[in-house]
Design an enzyme around this catalytic site. Structure first.
Site, PDB file in Angstrom:
ATOM      1  N   SER A  14       0.863  -1.189   0.000  1.00 17.45           N
ATOM      2  CA  SER A  14       0.000   0.000   0.000  1.00 17.45           C
ATOM      3  C   SER A  14       0.893   1.231   0.000  1.00 17.45           C
ATOM      4  CB  SER A  14      -0.861   0.024   1.265  1.00 17.45           C
ATOM      5  OG  SER A  14      -1.457   1.299   1.422  1.00 17.45           O
ATOM      6  N   TYR A  20      -1.538  -0.148  10.073  1.00 16.03           N
ATOM      7  CA  TYR A  20      -1.654  -0.627   8.686  1.00 16.03           C
ATOM      8  C   TYR A  20      -0.384  -0.278   7.895  1.00 16.03           C
ATOM      9  CZ  TYR A  20      -3.676  -0.839   3.922  1.00 16.03           C
ATOM     10  OH  TYR A  20      -3.934  -1.114   2.592  1.00 16.03           O
TER      11      TYR A  20
HETATM   12  P1  NAP Z   1     -11.650  -5.232   0.207  1.00 17.76           P
HETATM   13  O1  NAP Z   1     -12.442  -4.682  -0.920  1.00 17.76           O
HETATM   14  O2  NAP Z   1     -12.024  -4.927   1.606  1.00 17.76           O
HETATM   15  O3  NAP Z   1     -11.562  -6.815   0.017  1.00 17.76           O
HETATM   16  C1  NAP Z   1     -10.833  -7.537   0.955  1.00 17.76           C
HETATM   17  C2  NAP Z   1     -10.677  -8.964   0.496  1.00 17.76           C
HETATM   18  O4  NAP Z   1      -9.814  -9.627   1.427  1.00 17.76           O
HETATM   19  C3  NAP Z   1     -11.984  -9.721   0.504  1.00 17.76           C
HETATM   20  O5  NAP Z   1     -11.939 -10.691  -0.509  1.00 17.76           O
HETATM   21  C4  NAP Z   1     -12.001 -10.355   1.897  1.00 17.76           C
HETATM   22  O6  NAP Z   1     -12.753 -11.562   1.975  1.00 17.76           O
HETATM   23  C5  NAP Z   1     -10.518 -10.674   2.050  1.00 17.76           C
HETATM   24  N1  NAP Z   1     -10.103 -10.781   3.435  1.00 17.76           N
HETATM   25  C6  NAP Z   1     -10.206  -9.865   4.435  1.00 17.76           C
HETATM   26  N2  NAP Z   1      -9.702 -10.358   5.575  1.00 17.76           N
HETATM   27  C7  NAP Z   1      -9.287 -11.616   5.296  1.00 17.76           C
HETATM   28  C8  NAP Z   1      -8.706 -12.643   6.055  1.00 17.76           C
HETATM   29  N3  NAP Z   1      -8.460 -12.504   7.365  1.00 17.76           N
HETATM   30  N4  NAP Z   1      -8.429 -13.825   5.449  1.00 17.76           N
HETATM   31  C9  NAP Z   1      -8.690 -13.998   4.129  1.00 17.76           C
HETATM   32  N5  NAP Z   1      -9.231 -13.062   3.358  1.00 17.76           N
HETATM   33  C10 NAP Z   1      -9.534 -11.888   3.935  1.00 17.76           C
HETATM   34  O7  NAP Z   1     -10.115  -4.788   0.087  1.00 17.76           O
HETATM   35  P2  NAP Z   1      -9.276  -4.215  -1.163  1.00 17.76           P
HETATM   36  O8  NAP Z   1      -9.391  -2.747  -1.151  1.00 17.76           O
HETATM   37  O9  NAP Z   1      -9.567  -4.975  -2.381  1.00 17.76           O
HETATM   38  O10 NAP Z   1      -7.801  -4.542  -0.650  1.00 17.76           O
HETATM   39  C11 NAP Z   1      -7.043  -5.634  -1.141  1.00 17.76           C
HETATM   40  C12 NAP Z   1      -5.597  -5.424  -0.767  1.00 17.76           C
HETATM   41  O11 NAP Z   1      -5.141  -4.184  -1.322  1.00 17.76           O
HETATM   42  C13 NAP Z   1      -5.358  -5.325   0.743  1.00 17.76           C
HETATM   43  O12 NAP Z   1      -4.146  -5.946   1.072  1.00 17.76           O
HETATM   44  C14 NAP Z   1      -5.260  -3.823   0.970  1.00 17.76           C
HETATM   45  O13 NAP Z   1      -4.480  -3.526   2.103  1.00 17.76           O
HETATM   46  C15 NAP Z   1      -4.578  -3.384  -0.312  1.00 17.76           C
HETATM   47  N6  NAP Z   1      -4.778  -1.958  -0.603  1.00 17.76           N
HETATM   48  C16 NAP Z   1      -6.017  -1.442  -0.869  1.00 17.76           C
HETATM   49  C17 NAP Z   1      -6.147  -0.079  -1.114  1.00 17.76           C
HETATM   50  C18 NAP Z   1      -7.468   0.568  -1.403  1.00 17.76           C
HETATM   51  O14 NAP Z   1      -7.533   1.816  -1.460  1.00 17.76           O
HETATM   52  N7  NAP Z   1      -8.544  -0.179  -1.638  1.00 17.76           N
HETATM   53  C19 NAP Z   1      -5.019   0.744  -1.085  1.00 17.76           C
HETATM   54  C20 NAP Z   1      -3.789   0.184  -0.793  1.00 17.76           C
HETATM   55  C21 NAP Z   1      -3.670  -1.163  -0.568  1.00 17.76           C
HETATM   56  P3  NAP Z   1     -14.350 -11.553   2.295  1.00 17.76           P
HETATM   57  O15 NAP Z   1     -15.023 -11.094   1.022  1.00 17.76           O
HETATM   58  O16 NAP Z   1     -14.655 -12.964   2.629  1.00 17.76           O
HETATM   59  O17 NAP Z   1     -14.561 -10.602   3.427  1.00 17.76           O
END
Ligand code: NAP
Length: 250
Positions: A143, A157
């Site tokens: 991130s 985080y």
């Molecule tokens: P999201 O929309 O909240 O989706 C999270 C995903 O991770 C879902 O599939 C969820 O499963 C799964 N998950 C959560 N906790 C888990 C656990 N303990 N074990 C297994 N699976 C788990 O998140 P996202 O924005 O796509 O983020 C994905 C990655 O990108 C993360 O590592 C996040 O830190 C990183 N990221 C995101 C952003 C942003 O702005 N969105 C920015 C920087 C980095 P369920 O559907 O079953 O809940």
């Protein structure tokens, strides 16, 4: 033979977009999820519609025993892994540094860092040519918070993602001679449900004026970078983490 890809947190957001794009690009995909079976099944259906094999596998990436079970299930249901997207991550409601509870800190590190670490170990054990594997590719989801620090909002985080960046560098060096490339991505403000989960659904809109490209990113923007790093087009790239942030933080 289709390449086999495991995506942790593949049911929603960035992981789901990467899973669907991987299906379109000819991968068989294991879609890990934590609790949202319906969302995982929808991603699996999409990949199958593209003509590839896909399975949904529940496992909490904060639970080391469950992670081992996840990899064993992939072995059983799809075969030996060629590619691993270490993507599952959590974000708590914003808190200042001194207010971050031990409970939140420990769970954050358990999922975002220890889970990623153990996931990489399981992937490396299967891919390493030194251990009899046929090589492979790993992408770690970091991130921009790793660079920016997460001050005032999510230092726990930011620290977890800083650890992921360090792991990418060290692992890339250690695994290069074993046929494994390891890279990472640093998404910026991406339009997914993670912000609502952390209590501020409008976070991207609030901050997007700080993005030089003038908008929040989409999960598909990040998925394209994932698929490129996984592909042979990136065959000479290892040990780097690329910002996918519209210029924010440069
Ligand atoms: P999201 O929309 O909240 O989706 C999270 C995903 O991770 C879902 O599939 C969820 O499963 C799964 N998950 C959560 N906790 C888990 C656990 N303990 N074990 C297994 N699976 C788990 O998140 P996202 O924005 O796509 O983020 C994905 C990655 O990108 C993360 O590592 C996040 O830190 C990183 N990221 C995101 C952003 C942003 O702005 N969105 C920015 C920087 C980095 P369920 O559907 O079953 O809940």
């Amino acid at each position: 033979m289709a390449k086999i890809l495991l995506i942790t947190g593949g049911s929603r957001g960035i992981g789901a977009a990467a899973a669907k794009l991987a299906g379109q690009r000819g991968y068989d995909v294991a879609v890990n999820y934590a609790g949202n079976r319906e969302a995982a099944d929808a991603v699996v259906a999409d990949i199958r519609k593209a003509g590839q094999r896909a399975v949904a596998i529940q496992a909490d990436m904060g639970d080391p025993a469950a992670i081992k079970g996840l990899f064993a299930a992939v072995d059983r249901e799809l075969g030996t892994l060629d590619a691993f997207l270490n993507n599952a991550g959590i974000l708590w409601p914003h808190a200042r540094f001194v207010d971050i509870t031990l409970e939140h800190l420990q769970r954050m590190l358990a999922v975002n860092l220890t889970g990623a670490f153990i996931g990489n170990q399981e992937a490396a054990r299967r891919m390493s040519t030194r251990l009899g594997g046929k090589g492979g590719v790993i992408v770690n989801m970091s991130s921009m918070a790793a660079k920016l620090g997460g001050a005032f909002e999510c230092l726990d985080y930011g620290v977890s993602k800083g650890g992921v960046d360090t792991m990418t560098v060290g692992l890339a060096k250690e695994l290069a001679s074993e046929g494994i490339r390891v890279n990472g991505l640093r998404p910026g403000l991406i339009l997914t449900e993670i912000h609502a989960s952390a209590g501020e659904p409008g976070r991207v809109a609030r901050l997007q004026a700080s993005v030089p490209l003038g908008r929040g990113g989409t999960a598909e923007d990040v998925a394209e970078a994932v698929l490129w790093l996984l592909s042979d087009a990136a065959a000479y790239i290892t040990g780097v983490t690329i910002d996918v942030a519209g210029g924010r933080g440069i």
